[in-house]
Motif scaffolding. Structure first.
Motif, PDB file in Angstrom:
ATOM      1  N   PHE A   1       1.046  11.537   2.025  1.00  0.00           N
ATOM      2  CA  PHE A   1       2.450  11.282   2.319  1.00  0.00           C
ATOM      3  C   PHE A   1       2.996  10.328   1.259  1.00  0.00           C
ATOM      4  O   PHE A   1       2.254   9.509   0.713  1.00  0.00           O
ATOM      5  CB  PHE A   1       2.623  10.638   3.699  1.00  0.00           C
ATOM      6  CG  PHE A   1       2.183  11.506   4.842  1.00  0.00           C
ATOM      7  CD1 PHE A   1       3.077  12.352   5.475  1.00  0.00           C
ATOM      8  CD2 PHE A   1       0.865  11.476   5.281  1.00  0.00           C
ATOM      9  CE1 PHE A   1       2.666  13.157   6.533  1.00  0.00           C
ATOM     10  CE2 PHE A   1       0.450  12.271   6.334  1.00  0.00           C
ATOM     11  CZ  PHE A   1       1.357  13.116   6.958  1.00  0.00           C
ATOM     12  N   TYR A   2       4.310  10.435   1.004  1.00  0.00           N
ATOM     13  CA  TYR A   2       4.942   9.497   0.073  1.00  0.00           C
ATOM     14  C   TYR A   2       5.527   8.352   0.895  1.00  0.00           C
ATOM     15  O   TYR A   2       6.511   8.507   1.614  1.00  0.00           O
ATOM     16  CB  TYR A   2       6.035  10.174  -0.750  1.00  0.00           C
ATOM     17  CG  TYR A   2       6.477   9.325  -1.920  1.00  0.00           C
ATOM     18  CD1 TYR A   2       5.774   9.367  -3.122  1.00  0.00           C
ATOM     19  CD2 TYR A   2       7.562   8.470  -1.821  1.00  0.00           C
ATOM     20  CE1 TYR A   2       6.152   8.582  -4.197  1.00  0.00           C
ATOM     21  CE2 TYR A   2       7.947   7.677  -2.891  1.00  0.00           C
ATOM     22  CZ  TYR A   2       7.242   7.738  -4.075  1.00  0.00           C
ATOM     23  OH  TYR A   2       7.616   6.953  -5.138  1.00  0.00           O
ATOM     24  N   VAL A   3       4.903   7.174   0.793  1.00  0.00           N
ATOM     25  CA  VAL A   3       5.240   6.030   1.641  1.00  0.00           C
ATOM     26  C   VAL A   3       6.339   5.201   0.988  1.00  0.00           C
ATOM     27  O   VAL A   3       6.209   4.770  -0.162  1.00  0.00           O
ATOM     28  CB  VAL A   3       3.994   5.158   1.900  1.00  0.00           C
ATOM     29  CG1 VAL A   3       4.351   3.959   2.772  1.00  0.00           C
ATOM     30  CG2 VAL A   3       2.893   5.990   2.553  1.00  0.00           C
ATOM     31  N   ARG A   4       7.417   4.973   1.732  1.00  0.00           N
ATOM     32  CA  ARG A   4       8.511   4.122   1.262  1.00  0.00           C
ATOM     33  C   ARG A   4       8.282   2.661   1.649  1.00  0.00           C
ATOM     34  O   ARG A   4       8.516   1.751   0.870  1.00  0.00           O
ATOM     35  CB  ARG A   4       9.836   4.608   1.850  1.00  0.00           C
ATOM     36  CG  ARG A   4      10.471   5.752   1.079  1.00  0.00           C
ATOM     37  CD  ARG A   4      10.993   5.240  -0.274  1.00  0.00           C
ATOM     38  NE  ARG A   4      11.586   6.286  -1.068  1.00  0.00           N
ATOM     39  CZ  ARG A   4      12.834   6.718  -0.928  1.00  0.00           C
ATOM     40  NH1 ARG A   4      13.598   6.217   0.016  1.00  0.00           N
ATOM     41  NH2 ARG A   4      13.297   7.651  -1.710  1.00  0.00           N
ATOM     42  N   THR A   5       7.860   2.444   2.895  1.00  0.00           N
ATOM     43  CA  THR A   5       7.599   1.100   3.404  1.00  0.00           C
ATOM     44  C   THR A   5       6.239   1.102   4.078  1.00  0.00           C
ATOM     45  O   THR A   5       6.000   1.914   4.975  1.00  0.00           O
ATOM     46  CB  THR A   5       8.670   0.671   4.426  1.00  0.00           C
ATOM     47  OG1 THR A   5       9.965   0.797   3.838  1.00  0.00           O
ATOM     48  CG2 THR A   5       8.457  -0.771   4.850  1.00  0.00           C
ATOM     49  N   ALA A   6       5.351   0.217   3.650  1.00  0.00           N
ATOM     50  CA  ALA A   6       3.993   0.187   4.194  1.00  0.00           C
ATOM     51  C   ALA A   6       3.802  -1.046   5.067  1.00  0.00           C
ATOM     52  O   ALA A   6       4.114  -2.164   4.656  1.00  0.00           O
ATOM     53  CB  ALA A   6       2.964   0.184   3.067  1.00  0.00           C
ATOM     54  N   VAL A   7       3.303  -0.828   6.275  1.00  0.00           N
ATOM     55  CA  VAL A   7       2.970  -1.917   7.193  1.00  0.00           C
ATOM     56  C   VAL A   7       1.462  -1.862   7.434  1.00  0.00           C
ATOM     57  O   VAL A   7       0.952  -0.860   7.940  1.00  0.00           O
ATOM     58  CB  VAL A   7       3.729  -1.776   8.530  1.00  0.00           C
ATOM     59  CG1 VAL A   7       3.288  -2.869   9.503  1.00  0.00           C
ATOM     60  CG2 VAL A   7       5.235  -1.850   8.288  1.00  0.00           C
ATOM     61  N   PRO A   8       0.719  -2.913   7.071  1.00  0.00           N
ATOM     62  CA  PRO A   8      -0.749  -2.881   7.171  1.00  0.00           C
ATOM     63  C   PRO A   8      -1.245  -3.088   8.598  1.00  0.00           C
ATOM     64  O   PRO A   8      -1.845  -4.112   8.931  1.00  0.00           O
ATOM     65  CB  PRO A   8      -1.174  -4.032   6.256  1.00  0.00           C
ATOM     66  CG  PRO A   8      -0.036  -5.002   6.334  1.00  0.00           C
ATOM     67  CD  PRO A   8       1.208  -4.166   6.466  1.00  0.00           C
ATOM     68  N   HIS A   9      -0.989  -2.110   9.445  1.00  0.00           N
ATOM     69  CA  HIS A   9      -1.395  -2.190  10.847  1.00  0.00           C
ATOM     70  C   HIS A   9      -2.399  -1.080  11.132  1.00  0.00           C
ATOM     71  O   HIS A   9      -2.132   0.093  10.871  1.00  0.00           O
ATOM     72  CB  HIS A   9      -0.170  -2.040  11.755  1.00  0.00           C
ATOM     73  CG  HIS A   9      -0.463  -2.261  13.209  1.00  0.00           C
ATOM     74  ND1 HIS A   9      -0.773  -3.495  13.727  1.00  0.00           N
ATOM     75  CD2 HIS A   9      -0.500  -1.398  14.253  1.00  0.00           C
ATOM     76  CE1 HIS A   9      -0.970  -3.390  15.034  1.00  0.00           C
ATOM     77  NE2 HIS A   9      -0.819  -2.119  15.375  1.00  0.00           N
TER      78      HIS A   9
ATOM     79  N   VAL B   1      -2.118   2.332   6.610  1.00  0.00           N
ATOM     80  CA  VAL B   1      -1.358   2.745   5.430  1.00  0.00           C
ATOM     81  C   VAL B   1      -1.598   1.711   4.330  1.00  0.00           C
ATOM     82  O   VAL B   1      -1.261   0.536   4.494  1.00  0.00           O
ATOM     83  CB  VAL B   1       0.143   2.859   5.755  1.00  0.00           C
ATOM     84  CG1 VAL B   1       0.927   3.221   4.501  1.00  0.00           C
ATOM     85  CG2 VAL B   1       0.374   3.899   6.845  1.00  0.00           C
ATOM     86  N   PRO B   2      -2.182   2.119   3.188  1.00  0.00           N
ATOM     87  CA  PRO B   2      -2.642   1.136   2.201  1.00  0.00           C
ATOM     88  C   PRO B   2      -1.575   0.596   1.265  1.00  0.00           C
ATOM     89  O   PRO B   2      -1.811  -0.380   0.557  1.00  0.00           O
ATOM     90  CB  PRO B   2      -3.699   1.913   1.414  1.00  0.00           C
ATOM     91  CG  PRO B   2      -3.257   3.333   1.508  1.00  0.00           C
ATOM     92  CD  PRO B   2      -2.614   3.483   2.856  1.00  0.00           C
ATOM     93  N   GLY B   3      -0.396   1.215   1.203  1.00  0.00           N
ATOM     94  CA  GLY B   3       0.629   0.750   0.272  1.00  0.00           C
ATOM     95  C   GLY B   3       1.702   1.805   0.111  1.00  0.00           C
ATOM     96  O   GLY B   3       1.718   2.822   0.811  1.00  0.00           O
ATOM     97  N   THR B   4       2.621   1.572  -0.824  1.00  0.00           N
ATOM     98  CA  THR B   4       3.724   2.497  -1.036  1.00  0.00           C
ATOM     99  C   THR B   4       3.373   3.532  -2.102  1.00  0.00           C
ATOM    100  O   THR B   4       2.352   3.433  -2.775  1.00  0.00           O
ATOM    101  CB  THR B   4       4.988   1.729  -1.445  1.00  0.00           C
ATOM    102  OG1 THR B   4       4.711   0.955  -2.625  1.00  0.00           O
ATOM    103  CG2 THR B   4       5.438   0.795  -0.337  1.00  0.00           C
TER     104      THR B   4
ATOM    105  N   ALA C   1       7.005  -0.372  11.728  1.00  0.00           N
ATOM    106  CA  ALA C   1       6.485   0.955  11.391  1.00  0.00           C
ATOM    107  C   ALA C   1       6.544   1.193   9.889  1.00  0.00           C
ATOM    108  O   ALA C   1       7.506   0.800   9.222  1.00  0.00           O
ATOM    109  CB  ALA C   1       7.275   2.032  12.117  1.00  0.00           C
ATOM    110  N   SER C   2       5.508   1.831   9.357  1.00  0.00           N
ATOM    111  CA  SER C   2       5.564   2.327   7.984  1.00  0.00           C
ATOM    112  C   SER C   2       6.537   3.499   7.937  1.00  0.00           C
ATOM    113  O   SER C   2       6.688   4.237   8.916  1.00  0.00           O
ATOM    114  CB  SER C   2       4.181   2.784   7.521  1.00  0.00           C
ATOM    115  OG  SER C   2       3.273   1.702   7.489  1.00  0.00           O
ATOM    116  N   LYS C   3       7.207   3.679   6.797  1.00  0.00           N
ATOM    117  CA  LYS C   3       8.153   4.780   6.655  1.00  0.00           C
ATOM    118  C   LYS C   3       7.761   5.661   5.478  1.00  0.00           C
ATOM    119  O   LYS C   3       7.314   5.163   4.442  1.00  0.00           O
ATOM    120  CB  LYS C   3       9.574   4.249   6.477  1.00  0.00           C
ATOM    121  CG  LYS C   3      10.111   3.552   7.722  1.00  0.00           C
ATOM    122  CD  LYS C   3      11.584   3.209   7.596  1.00  0.00           C
ATOM    123  CE  LYS C   3      12.114   2.616   8.899  1.00  0.00           C
ATOM    124  NZ  LYS C   3      13.565   2.322   8.823  1.00  0.00           N
TER     125      LYS C   3
END
Length: 395
Positions: free
Chosen positions: A169-177, A212-215, A248-250
């Protein structure tokens, strides 16, 4: 006076503002030439958008092609190249430029991107720039997302039937949860839209935890490959079950009505949630597909002969060799030892255009260095092909 100054500042900002370019980078590709897509905007309008690119290094020559306005601020164009110019593992470097329509002709460009030409199908479905929280909706304790991808979408993106061994997935905002009881399930399906959760027919390809490891493009290597038959649509489910929640990650998403069904709750069990609702946006999705071993690909016909390095190497006692045929050819693949003595004949027949694979079982041979040689005769329809590779049997 203050009001006049305020509007003057806004006017000056618009005058000197450069074009804005939004682009999701191209990933490693099997199909060539690929297309470049970008969203471009400017308060003064856009005069032109173009791409400069080169292969491997600038000494091979820098080329340029135009991106055409498809609709609104969306621009797209194909690399001005043909397949015979590339070999597997060549790298393509490119940068997108834009010039606005003002009398100042302001320009801007992206960073330098790159991708490789590889022996597997890279499929990216959707290149939207909207953002959604699903499938990583960790603002709630539990979430379940299903989304549908059609056969025609996969084929149009350069895919073909085979084993799906990487997702992304292409991550815009990453939350390390951490997402616990994180499951990815897939199935071949005849469904063309979703009106509720599908609860049967699944193959679980991944189960465990995930953060999610990052953007940017973020990839998941499933614990089990999924075999796409090339004739059906694909349905994907991602779900998790947490005891707590955070933001939430987006991820990037594109408009695809009826193709995504989602629900999220607290104090539930994410992977058996019911209810939910259809969503107008579907997450942009990445798949990497390995051509099915021993089968002729009915998707894209290769543009050149190719003999891969075997995998695994060293091996004991079985290994796989993949090869490509661009035109009907008589193909022979033989194995020999270091003295040149023939040890086995793996292929000795006419093959139609496609990607193939063959397994070699060396149980009867002693450990050592061996060679495999492919000779292809296209019956005068093209130049013949010969290639030799070394591999090691280690018992």
């Amino acid at each position: 006076m203050k009001t006049t100054l305020f509007f003057l500042l806004i006017l000056m900002a618009n005058i000197f503002a450069q074009p804005v370019i939004n682009h999701v980078p191209i990933l490693d590709k099997f199909i060539w030439p690929d297309t470049v897509a970008a969203g471009v905007s400017s308060a003064s309008g856009i005069d032109s958008v173009w791409v400069k690119w080169y292969k491997n290094n600038t000494s091979t020559g820098i080329r340029q092609f135009k991106l055409n306005n498809v609709s609104g601020g969306f621009y797209q164009g194909a690399f001005n190249s043909t397949l015979p110019e590339l070999s597997y593992n060549d790298s393509i470097f490119y940068k997108i430029f834009a010039q606005d329509a003002s009398s100042y002709h302001r320009k801007d460009s992206t960073i330098l991107y790159s991708f490789r030409h590889i022996y597997s199908y890279i499929v990216v479905i959707g290149r939207g720039i909207d953002s959604v929280s699903y499938p990583f909706y960790t603002f709630y304790q539990d979430a379940r997302t299903q989304f549908l991808i059609t056969k025609n979408e996969i084929l149009a993106a350069g895919g073909s039937f085979g084993n799906i061994f990487k997702l992304g997935f292409y991550v815009r905002t990453a939350v390390p949860h951490v997402m616990n009881s994180f499951n990815i399930r897939m199935q071949n399906t005849s469904l063309t839209s979703l009106n509720g959760f599908v609860n049967s027919g699944w193959t679980t390809v991944h189960s465990g935890t995930y953060t999610v490891p990052g953007t940017g493009w973020r990839f998941i290597t499933p614990q089990q490959n999924f075999s796409w038959n090339g004739n059906s649509n694909i349905l994907i489910e991602i779900c998790f079950d947490n005891a707590g929640y955070t933001l939430a990650s987006k991820v990037c998403a594109a408009n695809a009505p009826g193709m995504t069904w989602e629900n999220h709750q607290d104090n539930a069990s994410g992977c058996v949630l019911t209810g939910g609702a259809v969503q107008p946006l579907r997450p942009d999705f990445f798949m990497q597909i390995s051509p099915t071993v021993g089968s002729n690909s009915q998707g894209q016909i290769p543009g050149e002969y190719f003999l891969s390095q075997n995998f695994p190497n060293p091996f004991n006692p079985v290994t796989e060799i993949k090869y490509s045929i661009p035109v009907e050819s008589f193909v022979k693949i033989i194995v020999s030892d270091v003295t040149g003595r023939e040890s086995a004949i793996l292929v000795n027949e006419i093959k139609q255009p496609g990607e193939y694979g063959v397994s070699f079982d060396a149980s009867s041979l002693a450990s050592g260095v061996y060679f495999y040689k492919m000779v292809a005769d296209p019956f005068g329809k093209a130049a013949g092909f010969t290639a030799v590779k070394k591999f090691i049997l280690l018992k």
